[in-house]
Design an enzyme around this catalytic site. Sequence first.
Site, PDB file in Angstrom:
ATOM      1  N   PHE A 156      -0.161   2.748   1.567  1.00  0.00           N
ATOM      2  CA  PHE A 156       0.565   3.969   1.930  1.00  0.00           C
ATOM      3  C   PHE A 156       0.779   4.794   0.661  1.00  0.00           C
ATOM      4  O   PHE A 156       1.336   4.308  -0.316  1.00  0.00           O
ATOM      5  CB  PHE A 156       1.891   3.563   2.571  1.00  0.00           C
ATOM      6  N   CYS A 157       0.297   6.042   0.660  1.00  0.00           N
ATOM      7  CA  CYS A 157       0.475   6.965  -0.460  1.00  0.00           C
ATOM      8  C   CYS A 157      -0.091   6.344  -1.748  1.00  0.00           C
ATOM      9  O   CYS A 157      -1.254   5.960  -1.775  1.00  0.00           O
ATOM     10  CB  CYS A 157       1.952   7.341  -0.593  1.00  0.00           C
ATOM     11  N   VAL A 158       0.702   6.207  -2.800  1.00  0.00           N
ATOM     12  CA  VAL A 158       0.203   5.614  -4.043  1.00  0.00           C
ATOM     13  C   VAL A 158      -0.240   4.178  -3.805  1.00  0.00           C
ATOM     14  O   VAL A 158      -1.143   3.673  -4.489  1.00  0.00           O
ATOM     15  CB  VAL A 158       1.278   5.665  -5.149  1.00  0.00           C
TER      16      VAL A 158
END
Length: 548
Positions: free
Chosen positions: A273-275
């Site tokens: 998720f994301c980074v």
Amino acid sequence: MAAIGSSMAETLKSVAGLTVPSDKLKAIQDDYLKQVTELWNQALAQSADIGLNDKRFAAPAWRDSKVSSFMAAVYLLNAQTLQRLAESLQGDEKARQRVRFAVQQWADAASPANYLAFNPEVLKKAIETKGESLQQGLQHLMHDLKQGHMSQTDERVFEVGRNVATTEGTVVFENRLFQLIEYKPLTDKVHAVPFLMVPPCINKYYILDLQPDNSVVRYLLSQGHRVFMVSWVNADESLSKVTWDDYIEEGVIRAIDVTREIAGTPQINALGFCVGGTLIATALAVLAAKGRKPVASLTLLTTFLDFADTGIMDVFVDEAMVRMREMTLGPDSPRGGGLMRGAELAATFSFLRANDLVWNYVVGNYLKGEMPPAFDLLYWNSDSTNLPGPMYAWYLRHTYLENRLCKPGSTTVCGEPVDFGVLDMPVFIYGSREDHIVPWEGAYASTQLVSGDVTFVLGASGHIAGVINPPEKKKRSHWLTGPGVRALPATAKEWFASAQEQPGSWWPVWAEWLARQSGAKVAAPRQPGSAAHRPIEPAPGRYVLKKA
């Protein structure tokens, strides 16, 4: 200093080179004079409706006062005109972005609603409460100064492990960078291939396990998956020299290996998720370069692999900014490292949506003396996390500044060249249409980097609310690849032109896809961990409880 001086000179040069075409300038000036004259005439005529179509001025007190309504209307006109001028600028694109961002920040901050003397709603409440609202507001301000961040929700309502992050589980492994949580199955049988979730390390993991009715973790458990979660440490001074390579090797790769060892399977399914998605994709590229393929399928939620289009975030990143971080927090700093404070990161993200996440609370908390309502997502948002400086500086330079991570062989991590093209497993990629942190076009760009079979889904709303959208809520919508499209187009614009909008959550689409990657059902494990990885403590564990 040389980098800063050079960057400032280039910035000033590029800003000085911006121009507004004379025809557009005249049109904007003429429109402004026409509209301000109309407003003045309406004010003289004491018009009942001067046209305040903005939620900041929705309270009746703004319309009850002719002076206040005129002032608000002029402010809106001035802000709109400045924004039109900024949009009309021609010249260097990054300079244009910076001017637009600066104008937006000024316009948001200059709203008369933000100031005690100019806000009739605030003044009316102060009179009605005999000053008690102002006293309460001052107490809220002192409280927020003491805690180090602005309250966006009533934080007293929530407690990690009591009413957020409540899904039953056990910490089965830990090292200096993370704890690994194994969740208790909710079904008698589970898919043979276990599932590992890697959240962003700039936030706490429990965005994926807020409360039972909106928990991604609980949803997966209910679908018969055996779920593991990485809970990143909140970095302190002892980790001030930790690098990006350390997060890959000691973090993601170790989590993959421990999950496989506990489950006794050669491969697992994984999510970033994301980074967290950038981290796990990098780790898998490193492992592939070493001849290892321990992940059967990969899910990327609002993730950048290609940082060519980072939206408004690009405004903050240039050579001088990155060099400054490297020399104050990174390996080139006097102490060879440092910490990127979570409060600074949180403030940066909040000002990307200043009206909603800053000024709204200035007015409510401090001028009106009101406590913001309880909201689990905003409680999580305020629970910020520190990052090791060297890791953060490497990430800034190789992604946002130079965008080298997506170029095959351009970057070396853990001694191996990174090439996302070697990721040949099935990949599910999700983007949020109103995402201001990872614009969905940037998330879509990942479809062109990996070589496996790719499914792309676009959801409504933003970076977090788009992801956390349980089916039972029957909210929002999502877009799927249009029928007859055999290969995903090269650009997001082409994809959207043929995409089909569907009502409700995208989770069932993902669950159906994930079930096909997860093997047959087997008996659920009776106990967490294994002989080599014994239970350490109940979830949510110690790491997530540490405040920045």
